[in-house]
Design a protein around this motif. Sequence first.
Motif, PDB file in Angstrom:
ATOM      1  N   PRO A 261       0.805  -1.231   0.000  1.00 40.25           N
ATOM      2  CA  PRO A 261       0.000   0.000   0.000  1.00 40.25           C
ATOM      3  C   PRO A 261       0.832   1.273   0.000  1.00 40.25           C
ATOM      4  O   PRO A 261       0.503   2.233  -0.694  1.00 40.25           O
ATOM      5  CB  PRO A 261      -0.839  -0.127   1.285  1.00 40.25           C
ATOM      6  CG  PRO A 261      -0.932  -1.596   1.525  1.00 40.25           C
ATOM      7  CD  PRO A 261       0.370  -2.171   1.045  1.00 40.25           C
ATOM      8  N   GLN A 262       1.929   1.297   0.761  1.00 42.43           N
ATOM      9  CA  GLN A 262       2.719   2.523   0.838  1.00 42.43           C
ATOM     10  C   GLN A 262       3.386   2.831  -0.493  1.00 42.43           C
ATOM     11  O   GLN A 262       3.562   4.004  -0.860  1.00 42.43           O
ATOM     12  CB  GLN A 262       3.755   2.442   1.971  1.00 42.43           C
ATOM     13  CG  GLN A 262       4.850   1.401   1.781  1.00 42.43           C
ATOM     14  CD  GLN A 262       4.459   0.040   2.342  1.00 42.43           C
ATOM     15  OE1 GLN A 262       3.276  -0.236   2.508  1.00 42.43           O
ATOM     16  NE2 GLN A 262       5.448  -0.796   2.646  1.00 42.43           N
ATOM     17  N   VAL A 263       3.761   1.779  -1.234  1.00 39.87           N
ATOM     18  CA  VAL A 263       4.359   1.983  -2.555  1.00 39.87           C
ATOM     19  C   VAL A 263       3.326   2.525  -3.528  1.00 39.87           C
ATOM     20  O   VAL A 263       3.598   3.435  -4.322  1.00 39.87           O
ATOM     21  CB  VAL A 263       4.971   0.669  -3.079  1.00 39.87           C
ATOM     22  CG1 VAL A 263       5.468   0.835  -4.515  1.00 39.87           C
ATOM     23  CG2 VAL A 263       6.113   0.216  -2.170  1.00 39.87           C
ATOM     24  N   ARG A 264       2.103   1.996  -3.464  1.00 36.33           N
ATOM     25  CA  ARG A 264       1.023   2.477  -4.339  1.00 36.33           C
ATOM     26  C   ARG A 264       0.676   3.932  -4.031  1.00 36.33           C
ATOM     27  O   ARG A 264       0.435   4.727  -4.940  1.00 36.33           O
ATOM     28  CB  ARG A 264      -0.209   1.587  -4.197  1.00 36.33           C
ATOM     29  CG  ARG A 264       0.019   0.149  -4.634  1.00 36.33           C
ATOM     30  CD  ARG A 264      -1.290  -0.551  -4.951  1.00 36.33           C
ATOM     31  NE  ARG A 264      -2.208  -0.580  -3.831  1.00 36.33           N
ATOM     32  CZ  ARG A 264      -2.223  -1.528  -2.906  1.00 36.33           C
ATOM     33  NH1 ARG A 264      -1.353  -2.520  -2.958  1.00 36.33           N
ATOM     34  NH2 ARG A 264      -3.108  -1.502  -1.919  1.00 36.33           N
ATOM     35  N   ARG A 265       0.663   4.278  -2.749  1.00 31.54           N
ATOM     36  CA  ARG A 265       0.356   5.668  -2.373  1.00 31.54           C
ATOM     37  C   ARG A 265       1.429   6.614  -2.882  1.00 31.54           C
ATOM     38  O   ARG A 265       1.122   7.698  -3.394  1.00 31.54           O
ATOM     39  CB  ARG A 265       0.222   5.777  -0.849  1.00 31.54           C
ATOM     40  CG  ARG A 265      -1.069   5.185  -0.290  1.00 31.54           C
ATOM     41  CD  ARG A 265      -1.286   5.623   1.145  1.00 31.54           C
ATOM     42  NE  ARG A 265      -0.248   5.113   2.038  1.00 31.54           N
ATOM     43  CZ  ARG A 265      -0.328   3.959   2.683  1.00 31.54           C
ATOM     44  NH1 ARG A 265      -1.390   3.184   2.537  1.00 31.54           N
ATOM     45  NH2 ARG A 265       0.641   3.575   3.498  1.00 31.54           N
ATOM     46  N   ARG A 266       2.677   6.214  -2.758  1.00 27.47           N
ATOM     47  CA  ARG A 266       3.763   7.088  -3.233  1.00 27.47           C
ATOM     48  C   ARG A 266       3.733   7.203  -4.750  1.00 27.47           C
ATOM     49  O   ARG A 266       3.980   8.282  -5.296  1.00 27.47           O
ATOM     50  CB  ARG A 266       5.116   6.563  -2.761  1.00 27.47           C
ATOM     51  CG  ARG A 266       6.300   7.428  -3.193  1.00 27.47           C
ATOM     52  CD  ARG A 266       7.536   7.107  -2.404  1.00 27.47           C
ATOM     53  NE  ARG A 266       7.428   7.556  -1.046  1.00 27.47           N
ATOM     54  CZ  ARG A 266       7.708   8.787  -0.634  1.00 27.47           C
ATOM     55  NH1 ARG A 266       8.110   9.708  -1.499  1.00 27.47           N
ATOM     56  NH2 ARG A 266       7.606   9.121   0.629  1.00 27.47           N
ATOM     57  N   ARG A 267       3.413   6.120  -5.439  1.00 23.06           N
ATOM     58  CA  ARG A 267       3.299   6.174  -6.901  1.00 23.06           C
ATOM     59  C   ARG A 267       2.203   7.151  -7.308  1.00 23.06           C
ATOM     60  O   ARG A 267       2.379   7.966  -8.214  1.00 23.06           O
ATOM     61  CB  ARG A 267       2.992   4.787  -7.465  1.00 23.06           C
ATOM     62  CG  ARG A 267       2.659   4.791  -8.961  1.00 23.06           C
ATOM     63  CD  ARG A 267       2.137   3.439  -9.428  1.00 23.06           C
ATOM     64  NE  ARG A 267       1.659   3.503 -10.805  1.00 23.06           N
ATOM     65  CZ  ARG A 267       0.452   3.891 -11.163  1.00 23.06           C
ATOM     66  NH1 ARG A 267      -0.431   4.282 -10.238  1.00 23.06           N
ATOM     67  NH2 ARG A 267       0.097   3.918 -12.438  1.00 23.06           N
ATOM     68  N   ARG A 268       1.059   7.091  -6.618  1.00 17.77           N
ATOM     69  CA  ARG A 268      -0.043   7.989  -6.959  1.00 17.77           C
ATOM     70  C   ARG A 268       0.329   9.441  -6.660  1.00 17.77           C
ATOM     71  O   ARG A 268      -0.005  10.353  -7.426  1.00 17.77           O
ATOM     72  CB  ARG A 268      -1.305   7.586  -6.201  1.00 17.77           C
ATOM     73  CG  ARG A 268      -2.529   8.400  -6.610  1.00 17.77           C
ATOM     74  CD  ARG A 268      -3.778   7.984  -5.861  1.00 17.77           C
ATOM     75  NE  ARG A 268      -4.886   8.835  -6.265  1.00 17.77           N
ATOM     76  CZ  ARG A 268      -5.689   8.598  -7.279  1.00 17.77           C
ATOM     77  NH1 ARG A 268      -5.505   7.528  -8.032  1.00 17.77           N
ATOM     78  NH2 ARG A 268      -6.679   9.434  -7.572  1.00 17.77           N
ATOM     79  N   LEU A 269       1.019   9.674  -5.538  1.00 16.31           N
ATOM     80  CA  LEU A 269       1.442  11.032  -5.192  1.00 16.31           C
ATOM     81  C   LEU A 269       2.366  11.579  -6.272  1.00 16.31           C
ATOM     82  O   LEU A 269       2.181  12.715  -6.744  1.00 16.31           O
ATOM     83  CB  LEU A 269       2.155  11.027  -3.841  1.00 16.31           C
ATOM     84  CG  LEU A 269       2.729  12.367  -3.388  1.00 16.31           C
ATOM     85  CD1 LEU A 269       1.600  13.336  -3.058  1.00 16.31           C
ATOM     86  CD2 LEU A 269       3.654  12.188  -2.186  1.00 16.31           C
TER      87      LEU A 269
END
Length: 396
Positions: A261-269
């Motif tokens: 999840p943290q990787v997906r959030r950073r990708r979206r940011l």
Amino acid sequence: MDHLQRFHRLTELLKAHRHWWQFVPFEQLSLPWLESAPALCTWLANQPDETLVALRQDLPTLHAELSPFLPFTVELGSLAAVDDSESREIRYPSRLDSGVPGRKWRQITAFASALHSDDQPWLEWCAGKGHLGRVLAATSGRDVVSLEWQQTLCEEGAMLASKSGQPQRFVQGDALAADAASLLAGEQHAVALHACGELHLALMRHGAERRTRSISLSPCCYHLIPQDSYQPQSRAAQATGLSLSKMDLKLPLQETVTAPPQVRRRRRLELSYRLGFDSLQRSQGGSGYQPLPTVPKAVLDQGFEAFCHWACERKNLPLDLTRAGDFLEKGEVRVSLVEQMETVRQLFRRPLEIWLALDRVLFLEEQGYQVSLTKFCERSATPRNLLIQATLSKAI
């Protein structure tokens, strides 16, 4: 269908429906199909981004959801289906996997167990530390020559081979250099697991020229080629007229194993920052999307305005950033548009990858090889799971 028939039908579908996949989502300010497919666009707009991301990880469900809007989806999915390789059980010494990440080890052992059994010495192309070669040496008892560009990896690989007592010799060299071809021999089994772009093409071409008995490779990173656009390998592909840019060649790589999840959030940011900056520079006279290099984590952590300053420096753009914050919301809206576009383009990801793999298969068949195209592992180990195995007929 044989390989050539399948290839021709894939070509027809990819060309006929290229408006669904052959474009760059970052360059679009709205869905490209608003007029031609309003019902599909409405359906996409009504799906939360999280739903679309999950759908792209579940191709059968994605096909089922989109087939009412895009009837060709069923045939496209059928043409992209690949049988599993026939695997054999391999036994290797304990601790041979020492220092190899678990998912990488699963890829290596699955690849090794799927290789056709023969009695030839091995050539490991683009070997890294030679983990695959070490497994092949340990499970077959046959000599392995491992070609690797980086001297430090050769040295580390040689130490690992010595420690485990395997008959593996490292050669430091450039796989793209002409003298690399001299490592290929007739009675030999050349292998390449995830050699990128031009690297596995070089193995294929050199192997065919030197009549290497067996060639087994798993392609990766199709866009890493010296030319600006794809150069078909087989005569069949050269005759299709299907032009592929490097951006098109990145489409097969866009399926990934689900990230934390943290990787997906950073990708979206990061994506919202890139698209927000793009909206900002367009508002001040920019004519199109400005690609940016890899963004340092520290820049992302400083916020959107700091990102805009960094981007202006990298692109040498004298933009007015006094109201930069107003464009972050525009970037977030465009992220949702990209998710919608990528959901449709995902239908073509595997078919395009199969098309590229079949180009390689047909090239080898044209050189007199008997060739198979299978899947050597499940996508949970790696989505780059295609295996091309070519054996030269003794009659040639």
